[in-house]
Design a protein around this motif. Structure first.
Motif, PDB file in Angstrom:
ATOM      1  N   ILE A 443     -33.484 -30.033  12.250  1.00 54.97           N
ATOM      2  CA  ILE A 443     -33.164 -28.709  11.709  1.00 54.97           C
ATOM      3  C   ILE A 443     -32.847 -28.823  10.218  1.00 54.97           C
ATOM      4  CG2 ILE A 443     -31.531 -26.783  11.756  1.00 54.97           C
ATOM      5  CD1 ILE A 443     -31.145 -27.277  14.717  1.00 54.97           C
ATOM      6  N   ILE A 444     -33.465 -27.941   9.423  1.00 48.89           N
ATOM      7  CA  ILE A 444     -33.168 -27.830   7.998  1.00 48.89           C
ATOM      8  C   ILE A 444     -32.596 -26.429   7.779  1.00 48.89           C
ATOM      9  CG2 ILE A 444     -34.118 -27.861   5.658  1.00 48.89           C
ATOM     10  CD1 ILE A 444     -36.354 -29.665   6.715  1.00 48.89           C
ATOM     11  N   PHE A 445     -31.381 -26.343   7.256  1.00 47.44           N
ATOM     12  CA  PHE A 445     -30.663 -25.068   7.128  1.00 47.44           C
ATOM     13  C   PHE A 445     -30.769 -24.575   5.687  1.00 47.44           C
ATOM     14  CE2 PHE A 445     -26.748 -22.438   6.939  1.00 47.44           C
ATOM     15  CZ  PHE A 445     -27.009 -21.616   8.019  1.00 47.44           C
ATOM     16  N   ILE A 446     -31.531 -23.488   5.473  1.00 46.91           N
ATOM     17  CA  ILE A 446     -31.780 -22.944   4.131  1.00 46.91           C
ATOM     18  C   ILE A 446     -31.442 -21.458   4.111  1.00 46.91           C
ATOM     19  CG2 ILE A 446     -33.501 -22.519   2.340  1.00 46.91           C
ATOM     20  CD1 ILE A 446     -33.005 -25.434   2.631  1.00 46.91           C
ATOM     21  N   ASN A 477     -23.314 -32.598  -4.151  1.00 49.29           N
ATOM     22  CA  ASN A 477     -22.939 -31.965  -5.414  1.00 49.29           C
ATOM     23  C   ASN A 477     -23.053 -30.442  -5.353  1.00 49.29           C
ATOM     24  OD1 ASN A 477     -22.478 -34.491  -6.704  1.00 49.29           O
ATOM     25  ND2 ASN A 477     -24.686 -34.724  -7.000  1.00 49.29           N
ATOM     26  N   SER A 478     -24.187 -29.963  -4.804  1.00 47.04           N
ATOM     27  CA  SER A 478     -24.404 -28.514  -4.756  1.00 47.04           C
ATOM     28  C   SER A 478     -23.894 -27.882  -3.472  1.00 47.04           C
ATOM     29  CB  SER A 478     -25.902 -28.220  -4.902  1.00 47.04           C
ATOM     30  OG  SER A 478     -26.619 -28.712  -3.777  1.00 47.04           O
ATOM     31  N   GLY A 479     -23.761 -28.718  -2.425  1.00 51.50           N
ATOM     32  CA  GLY A 479     -23.373 -28.178  -1.134  1.00 51.50           C
ATOM     33  C   GLY A 479     -24.520 -27.536  -0.392  1.00 51.50           C
ATOM     34  N   ASN A 480     -25.715 -27.547  -0.983  1.00 48.99           N
ATOM     35  CA  ASN A 480     -26.891 -26.964  -0.360  1.00 48.99           C
ATOM     36  C   ASN A 480     -27.716 -28.032   0.335  1.00 48.99           C
ATOM     37  OD1 ASN A 480     -26.287 -24.370  -1.392  1.00 48.99           O
ATOM     38  ND2 ASN A 480     -27.253 -24.908  -3.364  1.00 48.99           N
ATOM     39  N   GLU A 481     -28.729 -27.576   1.078  1.00 50.86           N
ATOM     40  CA  GLU A 481     -29.640 -28.486   1.760  1.00 50.86           C
ATOM     41  C   GLU A 481     -30.831 -28.768   0.857  1.00 50.86           C
ATOM     42  OE1 GLU A 481     -30.647 -29.960   5.989  1.00 50.86           O
ATOM     43  OE2 GLU A 481     -28.852 -29.519   4.858  1.00 50.86           O
ATOM     44  N   ASP A 482     -31.060 -30.058   0.554  1.00 51.78           N
ATOM     45  CA  ASP A 482     -32.254 -30.456  -0.181  1.00 51.78           C
ATOM     46  C   ASP A 482     -33.429 -30.590   0.792  1.00 51.78           C
ATOM     47  OD1 ASP A 482     -30.914 -30.528  -2.564  1.00 51.78           O
ATOM     48  OD2 ASP A 482     -30.641 -32.700  -2.595  1.00 51.78           O
ATOM     49  N   VAL A 483     -34.598 -30.216   0.341  1.00 54.41           N
ATOM     50  CA  VAL A 483     -35.813 -30.363   1.146  1.00 54.41           C
ATOM     51  C   VAL A 483     -36.724 -31.350   0.439  1.00 54.41           C
ATOM     52  CG1 VAL A 483     -37.832 -29.220   2.124  1.00 54.41           C
ATOM     53  CG2 VAL A 483     -35.612 -28.037   2.070  1.00 54.41           C
TER      54      VAL A 483
END
Length: 543
Positions: A443-446, A477-483
């Motif tokens: 799962i990739i959470f975007i 660093n960003s707290g986001n999900e990298d793809v």
């Protein structure tokens, strides 16, 4: 029906009209090996293993490449009560990490090698007893041959199957006598046989679908079987079609990656119009081991229908090593059935009626649970959800194994209070049939939505014609999900063409899925397990 695993072998004393065909390059090089001859050969080979120091209860690591030798040594171990540890053979330096890991977790179990694996295994392992199988088979020991097979209890370990390691370090699933027999019984079709079956596989015998689902199951059901070297299929998939033509099996196998391999081969080397391939004998073409791409399966079927393949021959199955083999299966001639969902709206607890979308992603039906296995769909707290509700797939029943060998020793599986095991796969039961949506780990959470690696990879394959692996990774660093996208570099691609492909990858994922690409890392070859599953964990070292 046998109540003892070794009786599957010993019941064939004197039987010379049913057996194994080891497939060569042509009919002239095919070799028939009667089950009765295998029964005759096994005790002296068991005697040679015994003389070498292997005894009942010992684990024996297989590093063999020849199907006949694998089968002879497998049954010789079973006759002694020793435990075969099945692992893909180490053929290159890249395989040394795997063989070292397995040797360590199996307490440096003795290893059977052949001429191809001996150099790598000998260089990789220290303090391990290594036996050359050609010496053992050349000198079977009649004096030490046991007169009767070892007495084995139902809870004794009979087989250790190492998982593919596609989502982490491979672990060895411990399969007992009772679990192995229960798995074989679970594989018996719900409908009575209408023809005398015979089976043909090109998957390696280190793969449980080939070993248990084809080789052992054929003997269990008194079927003829044909075994083809995997390398022959990889080099020339038409050799598989030719083998089916001359041996006329009713059952064969091809995972998803094999569909693509056949189609790619046809594109480069189209079959002549006057070819003599005949696939009409195939009643069931089993497919599993990895996510099934419905459009790809249809293209494959369309390409083979002119060669005699039944339009509904493809039979999806779902299984895993922890269940010894099969969990669910479609019936013969049910073909590919799908549901279509809005992938970005799928979350655990969602009802199908809320996420059905005619323009969404297709998910393939994997049939009903096999006899002896129970499937439930559960939420993140392992609470059972209703039908038509998305959740994690849990299994229970007699074929389910209880433990695995890992870095921490023999480790029991994690079970719920009602003895169910979480597979790590997300799915749904619809009309009492199972549909798999993806792996939890994929799962990739975007932007508040779930995406799955196989979907993104399938999109890039269909739109751009390139093979990729896609990984999601949390950015601290960003707290986001990298793809991160790992495309396989095409042959002879120029820097300018590569740059254009990178732009196409980025724009395709954004326009079609709304998924931003963080990084593109080119690779020369896709790391895969022996069953064709992509080893995404191997790619993380490049990030």
């Amino acid at each position: 029906m046998t109540s003892n695993f070794i009786n599957i072998l010993t019941s064939y004393h004197g039987v010379d009209d049913i057996g194994i065909t080891f497939i060569g390059d042509s009919a002239a090089s095919d070799t028939f090996y009667p089950y009765g001859q295998l029964v005759h050969d096994v005790p002296p080979i068991a005697g040679a293993l015994s003389k070498a120091g292997i005894s009942q209860g010992d684990w024996v690591l297989f590093q063999l490449t020849d199907s006949r030798e694998i089968i002879q040594c497998f049954w010789a171990c079973a006759y002694l009560g020793a435990v075969p540890v099945m692992l893909p053979p180490a053929l290159t330096q890249a395989d040394t990490e795997r063989i070292n890991h397995v040797s360590n977790v199996t307490n440096k179990a003795p290893v059977l090698v052949d001429e191809r694996t001996k150099p790598i295994v000998t260089a990789a392992l220290d303090g391990v007893d290594i036996y050359a199988v050609n010496d053992l088979l050349a000198h079977p020991d009649l004096d030490n041959a046991p007169t009767e097979p070892a007495a084995v209890a139902g809870d004794d370990i009979r087989l250790i199957q190492f998982s593919s390691g596609s989502t982490g370090t491979p672990k060895g699933i411990l399969v007992t006598e009772n679990e192995l027999l229960s798995s074989l019984k679970a594989t018996i079709p719900r409908r009575p046989y209408t023809v005398r079956n015979s089976m043909l596989t090109w998957l390696p015998l280190t793969h449980n679908l080939s070993l248990v689902g084809f080789h052992i199951y054929s003997m269990f059901q008194s079927f003829n079987q044909s075994l083809m070297p995997t390398s022959a299929f990889i080099t020339n998939p038409v050799s598989w079609l030719n083998a089916v033509t001359r041996l006329q099996p009713s059952v064969t196998v091809c995972p998803n990656f094999g569909f693509q391999h056949v189609l790619n081969y046809f594109k480069i080397r189209p079959l002549p119009v006057d070819n003599d391939i005949d696939l009409s004998s195939v009643k069931k073409l089993a497919t599993g081991s990895e996510p099934i791409d419905a459009p790809l399966a249809r293209k494959f079927t369309d390409a083979l229908i002119p060669l005699g393949l039944h339009p509904q021959a493809i039979c999806p199955v779902y299984g895993m090593s922890e269940a010894c083999l099969t969990i669910s299966s479609a019936d013969v001639y049910e073909g590919i059935k799908t549901i279509v969902l809005d992938r970005s709206a799928i979350t655990i607890g969602q009802h199908l009626s809320d996420i059905t979308d005619p323009h969404g992603a297709e998910f393939v039906c994997l049939g009903r649970e096999v006899p002896g296995v129970n499937i439930t769909i559960r939420d993140d707290n392992a609470e059972i959800l209703g039908a038509d509700t998305v959740g994690e797939i849990y299994i229970s029943g007699a074929p389910l194994t209880k433990a695995a060998i890992t870095d921490n020793g023999v480790t029991p599986h994690k079970f719920t209070t009602d003895n169910a095991f979480g597979t790590g796969d997300i799915g749904v039961l619809h009309d009492d049939e199972l549909y798999i949506i993806g792996r939890k780990k994929d799962i990739i959470f975007i932007n508040g939505k779930n995406y799955y690696s196989p979907d993104l990879e399938g999109l890039l394959s269909h739109e751009l014609g390139i093979e990729t692996a896609v990984i999601g990774r949390s950015n601290p660093n960003s707290g986001n999900e990298d793809v991160i996208v790992f495309p396989v570099r095409p042959d002879h691609v120029t820097p300018v063409e590569q740059e254009k492909l990178e732009k196409s990858i980025t724009s395709t994922l954004m326009k079609s899925m709304g998924v931003p690409t963080t990084q593109i890392i080119w690779i020369d070859t896709m790391p895969v397990a022996h069953n064709g599953k992509k080893l995404r964990t191997k790619l993380e070292q490049y990030i």
